[in-house]
Motif scaffolding. Structure first.
Motif, PDB file in Angstrom:
ATOM      1  N   ARG A  21      -5.749  -2.254   5.712  1.00  0.00           N
ATOM      2  CA  ARG A  21      -6.265  -0.942   5.267  1.00  0.00           C
ATOM      3  C   ARG A  21      -5.359   0.194   5.737  1.00  0.00           C
ATOM      4  N   LYS A  22      -4.997   0.174   7.006  1.00  0.00           N
ATOM      5  CA  LYS A  22      -4.159   1.250   7.550  1.00  0.00           C
ATOM      6  C   LYS A  22      -2.791   1.273   6.871  1.00  0.00           C
ATOM      7  N   SER A  23      -2.243   0.109   6.617  1.00  0.00           N
ATOM      8  CA  SER A  23      -0.940   0.035   5.956  1.00  0.00           C
ATOM      9  C   SER A  23      -1.016   0.551   4.528  1.00  0.00           C
ATOM     10  N   GLU A  24      -2.056   0.150   3.804  1.00  0.00           N
ATOM     11  CA  GLU A  24      -2.221   0.624   2.429  1.00  0.00           C
ATOM     12  C   GLU A  24      -2.385   2.143   2.392  1.00  0.00           C
ATOM     13  N   ASN A  25      -3.163   2.686   3.307  1.00  0.00           N
ATOM     14  CA  ASN A  25      -3.355   4.137   3.366  1.00  0.00           C
ATOM     15  C   ASN A  25      -2.059   4.863   3.709  1.00  0.00           C
ATOM     16  N   ALA A  26      -1.281   4.293   4.620  1.00  0.00           N
ATOM     17  CA  ALA A  26      -0.012   4.919   5.001  1.00  0.00           C
ATOM     18  C   ALA A  26       0.988   4.887   3.850  1.00  0.00           C
ATOM     19  N   LEU A  27       0.997   3.818   3.086  1.00  0.00           N
ATOM     20  CA  LEU A  27       1.937   3.700   1.960  1.00  0.00           C
ATOM     21  C   LEU A  27       1.732   4.789   0.916  1.00  0.00           C
ATOM     22  N   VAL A  28       0.495   5.211   0.747  1.00  0.00           N
ATOM     23  CA  VAL A  28       0.179   6.234  -0.256  1.00  0.00           C
ATOM     24  C   VAL A  28       0.959   7.525   0.016  1.00  0.00           C
ATOM     25  N   SER A  29       1.125   7.855   1.280  1.00  0.00           N
ATOM     26  CA  SER A  29       1.767   9.125   1.629  1.00  0.00           C
ATOM     27  C   SER A  29       3.266   8.994   1.919  1.00  0.00           C
ATOM     28  N   MET A  30       3.815   7.791   1.755  1.00  0.00           N
ATOM     29  CA  MET A  30       5.228   7.588   2.072  1.00  0.00           C
ATOM     30  C   MET A  30       6.101   7.680   0.827  1.00  0.00           C
ATOM     31  N   LYS A  31       7.351   8.034   1.057  1.00  0.00           N
ATOM     32  CA  LYS A  31       8.323   8.131  -0.027  1.00  0.00           C
ATOM     33  C   LYS A  31       8.724   6.727  -0.471  1.00  0.00           C
ATOM     34  N   SER A  32       8.593   6.469  -1.751  1.00  0.00           N
ATOM     35  CA  SER A  32       8.898   5.159  -2.317  1.00  0.00           C
ATOM     36  C   SER A  32      10.376   4.824  -2.141  1.00  0.00           C
ATOM     37  N   GLY A  33      10.640   3.576  -1.742  1.00  0.00           N
ATOM     38  CA  GLY A  33      12.021   3.110  -1.628  1.00  0.00           C
ATOM     39  C   GLY A  33      12.701   3.398  -0.310  1.00  0.00           C
ATOM     40  N   SER A  34      12.062   4.135   0.584  1.00  0.00           N
ATOM     41  CA  SER A  34      12.689   4.434   1.866  1.00  0.00           C
ATOM     42  C   SER A  34      12.659   3.205   2.768  1.00  0.00           C
ATOM     43  N   ALA A  35      13.463   3.222   3.804  1.00  0.00           N
ATOM     44  CA  ALA A  35      13.513   2.106   4.745  1.00  0.00           C
ATOM     45  C   ALA A  35      12.160   1.911   5.425  1.00  0.00           C
ATOM     46  N   GLN A  36      11.500   3.013   5.756  1.00  0.00           N
ATOM     47  CA  GLN A  36      10.186   2.921   6.399  1.00  0.00           C
ATOM     48  C   GLN A  36       9.164   2.290   5.458  1.00  0.00           C
ATOM     49  N   THR A  37       9.230   2.653   4.197  1.00  0.00           N
ATOM     50  CA  THR A  37       8.306   2.108   3.205  1.00  0.00           C
ATOM     51  C   THR A  37       8.528   0.606   3.055  1.00  0.00           C
ATOM     52  N   LYS A  38       9.784   0.192   2.986  1.00  0.00           N
ATOM     53  CA  LYS A  38      10.092  -1.224   2.837  1.00  0.00           C
ATOM     54  C   LYS A  38       9.615  -2.020   4.050  1.00  0.00           C
ATOM     55  N   LEU A  39       9.783  -1.458   5.243  1.00  0.00           N
ATOM     56  CA  LEU A  39       9.309  -2.119   6.459  1.00  0.00           C
ATOM     57  C   LEU A  39       7.790  -2.250   6.440  1.00  0.00           C
ATOM     58  N   LEU A  40       7.113  -1.182   6.062  1.00  0.00           N
ATOM     59  CA  LEU A  40       5.655  -1.219   6.020  1.00  0.00           C
ATOM     60  C   LEU A  40       5.161  -2.203   4.960  1.00  0.00           C
ATOM     61  N   GLU A  41       5.827  -2.259   3.814  1.00  0.00           N
ATOM     62  CA  GLU A  41       5.456  -3.216   2.773  1.00  0.00           C
ATOM     63  C   GLU A  41       5.624  -4.654   3.270  1.00  0.00           C
ATOM     64  N   LYS A  42       6.668  -4.895   4.030  1.00  0.00           N
ATOM     65  CA  LYS A  42       6.909  -6.219   4.604  1.00  0.00           C
ATOM     66  C   LYS A  42       5.802  -6.582   5.597  1.00  0.00           C
ATOM     67  N   ARG A  43       5.421  -5.619   6.423  1.00  0.00           N
ATOM     68  CA  ARG A  43       4.335  -5.848   7.388  1.00  0.00           C
ATOM     69  C   ARG A  43       2.999  -6.052   6.675  1.00  0.00           C
ATOM     70  N   LEU A  44       2.795  -5.324   5.596  1.00  0.00           N
ATOM     71  CA  LEU A  44       1.566  -5.464   4.824  1.00  0.00           C
ATOM     72  C   LEU A  44       1.477  -6.866   4.206  1.00  0.00           C
TER      73      LEU A  44
END
Length: 117
Positions: A21-44
């Motif tokens: 849930r926390k990861s999905e909520n954080a992804l909504v506010s993140m810039k698509s394609g960034s390194a942080q987004t890719k890391l969070l998607e991997k963790r999700l």
């Protein structure tokens, strides 16, 4: 692995669901394609596999994911397990946050243990 009580099973599933849930909520506010987004998607993805693995194991079902996905999930969860004790040290004994982190650690450890099998 030792016998896991129904209460521990529930707490472990809830720990993974919270991460998801926390990861999905954080992804909504993140810039698509960034390194942080890719890391969070991997963790999700790893959290979803971890939750699915525990549920499948305890219900006697098969988990429908590839070997590569399992290997990646294991690596991600092991990496997170290295980070969590540092957060645990910053919490007060008996606090809700400490209990939450302890449950997350136990859930990740169980998932990694099952992945090792």
């Amino acid at each position: 692995m030792e016998k896991v009580t129904p209460e521990e099973q529930q707490q472990s599933i809830e720990a993974f669901q919270s991460v998801i849930r926390k990861s999905e909520n954080a992804l909504v506010s993140m810039k698509s394609g960034s390194a942080q987004t890719k890391l969070l998607e991997k963790r999700l993805r790893a959290a979803r596999i971890g939750e699915g693995l525990l549920t499948a194991r305890w219900e006697g079902k098969e988990l429908d994911v590839s070997h590569e996905e399992l290997v990646e999930a294991k690596q991600v969860l092991e990496g997170l397990l290295l980070m969590l004790p540092a957060f645990l040290e910053k919490t007060k004994p008996g606090s809700g946050q400490r209990t939450y982190i302890e449950r997350r650690i136990k859930a990740f450890q169980m998932a990694v243990s099952y992945l090792n099998e």
